[in-house]
Write an enzyme that holds these catalytic residues in place. Structure first.
Site, PDB file in Angstrom:
ATOM      1  CG  ASP A   1      16.423  71.209 100.322  1.00  0.00           C
ATOM      2  OD1 ASP A   1      15.924  72.024 101.118  1.00  0.00           O
ATOM      3  OD2 ASP A   1      17.506  71.399  99.745  1.00  0.00           O
TER       4      ASP A   1
ATOM      5  CG  HIS B   1      20.576  74.017  99.858  1.00  0.00           C
ATOM      6  ND1 HIS B   1      20.566  73.709  98.527  1.00  0.00           N
ATOM      7  CD2 HIS B   1      20.291  75.336  99.932  1.00  0.00           C
ATOM      8  CE1 HIS B   1      20.289  74.786  97.817  1.00  0.00           C
ATOM      9  NE2 HIS B   1      20.128  75.789  98.651  1.00  0.00           N
TER      10      HIS B   1
END
Length: 236
Positions: free
Chosen positions: A158, A153
């Site tokens: 993202d 992540h």
């Protein structure tokens, strides 16, 4: 002119109420649903340890973040970037809770409410796909968005992936090729005699036209998640 900012954060843990901090912010600007190329991205020194598991999700370490600025040093630049925009956030309560907690630690900085409106893409996904998994990865698979670079992540990555997911999730007919690129002048048609059955013209597609038609259907299916025309053709 509608301005949106797709936003994501990474944090030291799951709950700001336990004193967890923001360690990364990523933003992507859209104007009239088109990426402008402007982004905001920063890593932050959290002045605290990661909770178990959080470090593995982001791949970030305290050693890497040690020389990064603290939130107070970037707050003005961040707020200037998002001010007045509609924020697009996946699970908005999480990110806004952390950002409000960071602002509350500073003197003279009200929370995010009032600065921006918010569109929660998780709520949009649940409305469109009730009862299904609507994580960012699940939506990428369902909507045909490439997330192959998302091994870990990262806030900016993202936010970029969420931009594609959000545009696919909210695409209207004009987004996926039904509407013209620019308005056309009105055309007045003269009355046309009704053709008899024997006089009906027959239209035959050329090979290149058929290929273009098939390619367009594939684009529609990728952006909208399904294409009824392809399903009907497959059923024939």
């Amino acid at each position: 002119m509608k301005r949106q900012v797709v936003l994501d954060t990474e944090t030291t843990g799951l709950e700001w109420k336990k004193g967890n901090r923001v360690v990364e912010i990523g933003c992507v600007e859209l104007v009239e649903r088109r990426p402008t190329g402007r982004t905001f991205h920063c890593y932050l020194n959290p002045d605290r340890e990661f909770e178990p598991g959080a470090q593995q999700v982001t791949g970030l370490t305290l050693e890497f973040l040690q020389d990064k600025p603290r939130f107070a040093a970037v707050v003005d630049e961040f707020l200037a970037f998002v001010e007045g925009a509609e924020l697009v956030i996946h699970n908005a309560a999480f990110d806004l809770g952390f950002l409000d907690a960071e602002l509350a630690r500073l003197d003279g900085y009200p929370g995010m409410s009032g600065r921006c409106t918010v569109e929660d893409s998780l709520l949009l996904a649940r409305q469109r796909f009730p009862g299904q998994r609507n994580s960012l990865d699940a939506l990428c698979k369902r909507l045909g968005v490439d997330n192959s670079q998302r091994a870990l992540h990262g806030a900016l990555l993202d936010a970029q992936i969420l931009t594609d997911v959000y545009l696919a999730l909210t695409a209207g007919q004009g987004e996926i090729g039904f509407a013209s690129e620019a308005p056309k002048a009105a055309v007045v048609l003269a009355p046309t005699p009704v053709a008899t059955a024997d006089a009906r013209p027959r239209v035959r597609l050329q090979a290149d036209e058929a290929e273009a038609h098939a390619a367009r259907l594939q684009v529609l299916q990728k952006k909208a998640g399904r294409c009824l025309w392809l399903e009907l053709e497959a059923a024939d």
